[in-house]
Design an enzyme around this catalytic site. Structure first.
Site, PDB file in Angstrom:
ATOM      1  N   LYS A 119       0.705  -1.274   0.021  1.00  0.00           N
ATOM      2  CA  LYS A 119      -0.127  -0.045   0.021  1.00  0.00           C
ATOM      3  C   LYS A 119       0.831   1.268   0.048  1.00  0.00           C
ATOM      4  O   LYS A 119       2.047   1.260   0.335  1.00  0.00           O
ATOM      5  CB  LYS A 119      -1.031   0.010   1.211  1.00  0.00           C
ATOM      6  CG  LYS A 119      -1.947  -1.358   1.082  1.00  0.00           C
ATOM      7  CD  LYS A 119      -2.848  -1.182   2.343  1.00  0.00           C
ATOM      8  CE  LYS A 119      -3.843  -2.291   2.324  1.00  0.00           C
ATOM      9  NZ  LYS A 119      -5.016  -2.071   3.235  1.00  0.00           N
ATOM     10  N   TYR A 140     -12.506  -1.277  -3.720  1.00  0.00           N
ATOM     11  CA  TYR A 140     -13.021  -1.465  -2.314  1.00  0.00           C
ATOM     12  C   TYR A 140     -14.565  -1.556  -2.221  1.00  0.00           C
ATOM     13  O   TYR A 140     -14.928  -1.051  -1.042  1.00  0.00           O
ATOM     14  CB  TYR A 140     -12.237  -0.488  -1.278  1.00  0.00           C
ATOM     15  CG  TYR A 140     -10.904  -1.090  -0.781  1.00  0.00           C
ATOM     16  CD1 TYR A 140     -10.746  -2.407  -0.010  1.00  0.00           C
ATOM     17  CD2 TYR A 140      -9.799  -0.511  -1.302  1.00  0.00           C
ATOM     18  CE1 TYR A 140      -9.402  -2.815   0.223  1.00  0.00           C
ATOM     19  CE2 TYR A 140      -8.379  -0.964  -1.034  1.00  0.00           C
ATOM     20  CZ  TYR A 140      -8.416  -2.069  -0.236  1.00  0.00           C
ATOM     21  OH  TYR A 140      -6.884  -2.346   0.260  1.00  0.00           O
ATOM     22  N   ASN A 157      -2.098   0.335   6.582  1.00  0.00           N
ATOM     23  CA  ASN A 157      -1.508  -1.042   7.019  1.00  0.00           C
ATOM     24  C   ASN A 157      -0.715  -1.816   6.108  1.00  0.00           C
ATOM     25  O   ASN A 157      -0.647  -2.993   6.303  1.00  0.00           O
ATOM     26  CB  ASN A 157      -2.631  -1.863   7.758  1.00  0.00           C
ATOM     27  CG  ASN A 157      -3.807  -2.284   6.916  1.00  0.00           C
ATOM     28  OD1 ASN A 157      -3.656  -1.831   5.488  1.00  0.00           O
ATOM     29  ND2 ASN A 157      -4.617  -2.715   7.257  1.00  0.00           N
ATOM     30  N   HIS A 214      -2.070  -5.333   1.519  1.00  0.00           N
ATOM     31  CA  HIS A 214      -3.594  -5.822   1.465  1.00  0.00           C
ATOM     32  C   HIS A 214      -3.293  -7.429   1.073  1.00  0.00           C
ATOM     33  O   HIS A 214      -2.464  -7.883   0.319  1.00  0.00           O
ATOM     34  CB  HIS A 214      -4.373  -5.410   0.018  1.00  0.00           C
ATOM     35  CG  HIS A 214      -5.322  -6.152  -0.455  1.00  0.00           C
ATOM     36  ND1 HIS A 214      -6.808  -5.846   0.294  1.00  0.00           N
ATOM     37  CD2 HIS A 214      -5.459  -7.058  -1.377  1.00  0.00           C
ATOM     38  CE1 HIS A 214      -7.458  -6.944  -0.349  1.00  0.00           C
ATOM     39  NE2 HIS A 214      -6.662  -7.375  -1.405  1.00  0.00           N
ATOM     40  N   GLU A 261      -9.689  -9.928  -7.632  1.00  0.00           N
ATOM     41  CA  GLU A 261      -8.797  -8.835  -7.324  1.00  0.00           C
ATOM     42  C   GLU A 261      -7.675  -8.870  -8.372  1.00  0.00           C
ATOM     43  O   GLU A 261      -7.008  -7.769  -8.937  1.00  0.00           O
ATOM     44  CB  GLU A 261      -8.371  -8.889  -6.055  1.00  0.00           C
ATOM     45  CG  GLU A 261      -9.398  -8.446  -4.964  1.00  0.00           C
ATOM     46  CD  GLU A 261      -9.211  -8.743  -3.559  1.00  0.00           C
ATOM     47  OE1 GLU A 261      -9.999  -8.372  -2.740  1.00  0.00           O
ATOM     48  OE2 GLU A 261      -8.126  -9.096  -3.297  1.00  0.00           O
TER      49      GLU A 261
END
Ligand code: ATP
Ligand code: MG
Length: 139
Positions: free
Chosen positions: A11, A51, A114, A117, A128
């Site tokens: 990320k 998302y 965080n 993913h 995805e």
């Protein structure tokens, strides 16, 4: 996509903080083979689409702003039991709750930023992966 594959993104926070190399090393050392990979940036609209499952959640706006603010590394990974093993490798969503030695414990900032993913099911891994890669980009 076969069920021994999962999809991941490093990320924007982890890219900004210079952790791409360390995270890829940890992924490789844990037995995952990279079968597709690219350095790319999501537009706000693409982040909203990726998302979409979270669109009713209170953090949706913050999540899609964050995920589109800078480049990411997207990859498809192969290993027996890939989805479950990769979720174990990355650790809990909130790095404060993540086990010692997990990627989020080592590299994440907080629950919203965080670091990585990881797909949560074989079905979502396939969806995805296809979102980011054309068939000829997957090896
Ligand atoms: P990911 O899908 O990115 O692998 P996850 O499956 O551990 O993460 P999800 O519940 O799917 O967690 O949430 C997706 C992402 O939304 C999280 O990784 C995090 O970036 C963000 N997020 C989740 N919960 C919160 C929260 N309470 N506050 C802020 N951001 C959150
Ligand atoms: Mg998730």
């Amino acid at each position: 996509m076969s069920t021994n594959r999962t999809f991941t993104m490093i990320k924007p926070d982890a890219v900004e903080n210079g952790h791409i190399g360390a995270i890829l090393e940890k992924i490789a050392a844990s037995g995952f083979k990279i079968v597709a990979m690219k350095y790319t940036q999501l537009s706000l609209r693409e982040a909203q689409e990726f998302y979409a499952i979270h669109k009713e959640r209170p953090f949706f706006g913050e999540l899609v702003e964050f995920m589109s603010r800078g480049p990411i590394v997207a990859a498809i990974l192969e290993k027996e039991n890939a989805v479950e093993d990769f979720r174990a490798l990355i650790g809990a969503t909130n790095p404060a709750d993540a086990a010692e030695g997990t990627i989020r414990k080592m590299f994440a900032t907080d629950i919203s930023e965080n670091a990585v993913h990881g797909s949560d099911s074989d079905e979502n891994a396939a969806i995805e992966g296809s979102f980011h890669f054309a068939g000829r980009e997957v090896y």
